[in-house]
Write a protein that holds these residues in place. Structure first.
Motif, PDB file in Angstrom:
ATOM      1  N   UNK A  34     -34.808  38.140  20.954  1.00 48.28           N
ATOM      2  CA  UNK A  34     -33.678  37.946  21.862  1.00 48.28           C
ATOM      3  C   UNK A  34     -33.402  36.461  22.085  1.00 48.28           C
ATOM      4  N   UNK A  35     -34.441  35.674  22.224  1.00 48.55           N
ATOM      5  CA  UNK A  35     -34.262  34.243  22.445  1.00 48.55           C
ATOM      6  C   UNK A  35     -33.628  33.581  21.225  1.00 48.55           C
ATOM      7  N   UNK A  36     -34.078  33.954  20.042  1.00 46.26           N
ATOM      8  CA  UNK A  36     -33.516  33.380  18.813  1.00 46.26           C
ATOM      9  C   UNK A  36     -32.035  33.721  18.670  1.00 46.26           C
ATOM     10  N   UNK A  37     -31.665  34.966  18.975  1.00 43.97           N
ATOM     11  CA  UNK A  37     -30.257  35.339  18.881  1.00 43.97           C
ATOM     12  C   UNK A  37     -29.424  34.611  19.930  1.00 43.97           C
ATOM     13  N   UNK A  38     -30.001  34.380  21.098  1.00 44.61           N
ATOM     14  CA  UNK A  38     -29.285  33.672  22.150  1.00 44.61           C
ATOM     15  C   UNK A  38     -28.967  32.244  21.741  1.00 44.61           C
ATOM     16  N   UNK A  39     -29.953  31.560  21.143  1.00 46.34           N
ATOM     17  CA  UNK A  39     -29.762  30.166  20.742  1.00 46.34           C
ATOM     18  C   UNK A  39     -28.915  30.053  19.483  1.00 46.34           C
ATOM     19  N   UNK A  40     -29.119  30.949  18.531  1.00 44.59           N
ATOM     20  CA  UNK A  40     -28.551  30.767  17.197  1.00 44.59           C
ATOM     21  C   UNK A  40     -27.269  31.550  16.951  1.00 44.59           C
ATOM     22  N   UNK A  41     -26.944  32.518  17.800  1.00 46.66           N
ATOM     23  CA  UNK A  41     -25.721  33.306  17.612  1.00 46.66           C
ATOM     24  C   UNK A  41     -24.830  33.242  18.857  1.00 46.66           C
ATOM     25  N   UNK A  42     -25.394  33.592  20.003  1.00 48.65           N
ATOM     26  CA  UNK A  42     -24.576  33.634  21.218  1.00 48.65           C
ATOM     27  C   UNK A  42     -24.089  32.246  21.622  1.00 48.65           C
ATOM     28  N   UNK A  43     -24.975  31.260  21.571  1.00 47.32           N
ATOM     29  CA  UNK A  43     -24.583  29.907  21.960  1.00 47.32           C
ATOM     30  C   UNK A  43     -23.488  29.334  21.059  1.00 47.32           C
ATOM     31  N   UNK A  44     -23.569  29.458  19.730  1.00 50.42           N
ATOM     32  CA  UNK A  44     -22.465  28.993  18.899  1.00 50.42           C
ATOM     33  C   UNK A  44     -21.142  29.683  19.215  1.00 50.42           C
ATOM     34  N   UNK A  45     -21.193  30.985  19.503  1.00 51.71           N
ATOM     35  CA  UNK A  45     -19.981  31.708  19.874  1.00 51.71           C
ATOM     36  C   UNK A  45     -19.413  31.141  21.175  1.00 51.71           C
ATOM     37  N   UNK A  46     -20.292  30.914  22.152  1.00 48.78           N
ATOM     38  CA  UNK A  46     -19.855  30.395  23.444  1.00 48.78           C
ATOM     39  C   UNK A  46     -19.307  28.977  23.313  1.00 48.78           C
ATOM     40  N   UNK A  47     -19.951  28.157  22.498  1.00 46.76           N
ATOM     41  CA  UNK A  47     -19.447  26.804  22.262  1.00 46.76           C
ATOM     42  C   UNK A  47     -18.053  26.844  21.631  1.00 46.76           C
ATOM     43  N   UNK A  48     -17.859  27.737  20.681  1.00 47.31           N
ATOM     44  CA  UNK A  48     -16.539  27.881  20.064  1.00 47.31           C
ATOM     45  C   UNK A  48     -15.515  28.333  21.101  1.00 47.31           C
ATOM     46  N   UNK A  49     -15.889  29.288  21.925  1.00 47.04           N
ATOM     47  CA  UNK A  49     -14.987  29.810  22.954  1.00 47.04           C
ATOM     48  C   UNK A  49     -14.461  28.691  23.851  1.00 47.04           C
ATOM     49  N   UNK A  50     -15.362  27.776  24.249  1.00 51.06           N
ATOM     50  CA  UNK A  50     -14.958  26.706  25.163  1.00 51.06           C
ATOM     51  C   UNK A  50     -14.363  25.500  24.436  1.00 51.06           C
ATOM     52  N   UNK A  51     -14.748  25.296  23.165  1.00 51.06           N
ATOM     53  CA  UNK A  51     -14.244  24.135  22.427  1.00 51.06           C
ATOM     54  C   UNK A  51     -12.840  24.364  21.879  1.00 51.06           C
ATOM     55  N   UNK A  52     -12.528  25.583  21.487  1.00 50.13           N
ATOM     56  CA  UNK A  52     -11.242  25.855  20.843  1.00 50.13           C
ATOM     57  C   UNK A  52     -10.049  25.419  21.703  1.00 50.13           C
ATOM     58  N   UNK A  53     -10.018  25.708  23.009  1.00 50.13           N
ATOM     59  CA  UNK A  53      -8.864  25.229  23.795  1.00 50.13           C
ATOM     60  C   UNK A  53      -8.721  23.712  23.788  1.00 50.13           C
ATOM     61  N   UNK A  54      -9.828  22.983  23.763  1.00 44.39           N
ATOM     62  CA  UNK A  54      -9.757  21.515  23.704  1.00 44.39           C
ATOM     63  C   UNK A  54      -9.216  21.052  22.358  1.00 44.39           C
ATOM     64  N   UNK A  55      -9.661  21.704  21.279  1.00 46.76           N
ATOM     65  CA  UNK A  55      -9.166  21.339  19.951  1.00 46.76           C
ATOM     66  C   UNK A  55      -7.667  21.624  19.852  1.00 46.76           C
ATOM     67  N   UNK A  56      -7.255  22.770  20.357  1.00 39.19           N
ATOM     68  CA  UNK A  56      -5.841  23.142  20.311  1.00 39.19           C
ATOM     69  C   UNK A  56      -4.979  22.213  21.161  1.00 39.19           C
TER      70      UNK A  56
END
Length: 287
Positions: free
Chosen positions: A132-154
Motif C-alpha cells: 500500500x505504501x509503495x502504491x501511494x508513493x509511486x502511483x497515487x502521488x504522481x496522479x495527485x501531482x498531475x491533478x494539481x499541476x495541470x491547471x497551472x500548466x494550462x
C-alpha cells in the motif's frame, strides 16, 4: 574483485555528464517539479534541469538529502535555481501545497515523477502495508501531482508543458519477487497515456523506462535479491541485473536525467503518450 569483497557505488555527477539544450522555455521563469530529488535519478534530474536554466523545485521527504542536492547544485554552478521543498508524498494537503508553492516561482510547465522504492519478496510473502505504501508513493502521488499541476500548466500563456513518469523495464515485463514495483510501473504507463489523451497536444505525457541504474535504491536491493534467490551478490549483478541485457553496464543517474531533459524540450514535441525505452536490450532481445 572477489565475491567476498563485492562492492558497487553510485558514480559522482559532474556537469560534463548533463545534456544541455537550447529551448525558448528553458529559462529561469519556467518551473519544473521533480520528486525524489534527494538522491539518485531524482537528484540528477533536478540538477540536469537546473543546468538547463530552469527553476527546479525538488520534492522529497528527506530534508537532509534535499540540502545535499542544493549544495551540489551550488558546487556545480548550474545556472538555474534549485529550490528544496520537503514534502511527504503520501500527504494530500502537502502535495497540493507543494505544487501551488512551486507555481509561485514562475510558469509551472514540467513535472518529473521519479520518487520510488523497492521491496523484494514473493507475492505470498509480500507485506500488504508495504504494498500500500509503495502504491501511494509511486502511483497515487504522481496522479495527485498531475491533478494539481495541470491547471497551472494550462494557465501559462500557451498551455505548453509535460508530465513525465519514471517507469522501468519492469513497466514492460515482469520478473519474480517485485510484484508491487511492477504493478506500480505498469500503472504509470496508463496514467501517462491518460495525460496525453486529455492534454490536447500542448500538455504532453510521457514515460522513461530504463534497466538497472547505479542508484542507492539499486545498490540496496542487491543484498535483498541475493538473499531471496539464494545466490551471491556478484551473481545478482552479473546474472539477474545484466544477464539479459546486451549492453553490459548499468546506466548512471545522469544518463537517465538526460532523457527527461530531452523529453521536456522542444525537440520532443511529438513524444506524447509514448515511452523512452533505454534498456540496453533487456526488453526486445533474449536467449
Amino acid at each position: 574483485m572477489s565475491t567476498d569483497d563485492f562492492e558497487i557505488d553510485e558514480p559522482e555527477l559532474t556537469t560534463d555528464d548533463l545534456l544541455v539544450l537550447e529551448d525558448p522555455r528553458f529559462t529561469a521563469d519556467t518551473v519544473a517539479i521533480v520528486t525524489g530529488a534527494a538522491s539518485g535519478i531524482g537528484e540528477a534530474t533536478a540538477l540536469a534541469l537546473a543546468a538547463n536554466g530552469l527553476t527546479t523545485v525538488g520534492l522529497d521527504i528527506d530534508e537532509e538529502g534535499l540540502d545535499a542536492t542544493a549544495d551540489l547544485a551550488d558546487d556545480l554552478g548550474v545556472p538555474g535555481e534549485f529550490v528544496p521543498a520537503p514534502t511527504d508524498l503520501t500527504d494530500d494537503e502537502a502535495v497540493e501545497r507543494a505544487v501551488d508553492e512551486a507555481a509561485e516561482h514562475g510558469d509551472l510547465r514540467y513535472v518529473a515523477n521519479i520518487a520510488g522504492l523497492q521491496h523484494i519478496a514473493a507475492i505470498e510473502n509480500f507485506p500488504m502495508e508495504r504494498y500500500d505504501f509503495m502504491q501511494s508513493v509511486m502511483v497515487r502521488a504522481p496522479f495527485l501531482l498531475a491533478k494539481h499541476a495541470i491547471p497551472h500548466i494550462e494557465a501559462t500563456d500557451d498551455g505548453v508543458g509535460a508530465i513525465a513518469n519514471m517507469s522501468s523495464v519492469h513497466g514492460h515485463y515482469a520478473t519474480q519477487d517485485k510484484a508491487a514495483y511492477i504493478t506500480a510501473k505498469h500503472a504509470l504507463h496508463g496514467m501517462m497515456r491518460s495525460i496525453a489523451a486529455e492534454g490536447e497536444g500542448s500538455l504532453r505525457g510521457f514515460s522513461v523506462s530504463v534497466g538497472y541504474v547505479l542508484t542507492p535504491l539499486m545498490v540496496n536491493q542487491i543484498e535483498d535479491t541475493a538473499a531471496e534467490r539464494g545466490i551471491d551478490e556478484r551473481r545478482v549483478v552479473e546474472d539477474v541485473m545484466l544477464g539479459q541485457a546486451r549492453t553490459k553496464e548499468m546506466m548512471t543517474p545522469a544518463e537517465v536525467a538526460n532523457l527527461f531533459v530531452f523529453g521536456f524540450s522542444r525537440h520532443a514535441k511529438h513524444l506524447n503518450g509514448g515511452d523512452l525505452l533505454f534498456d540496453g536490450g533487456y526488453t526486445h532481445t533474449y536467449e
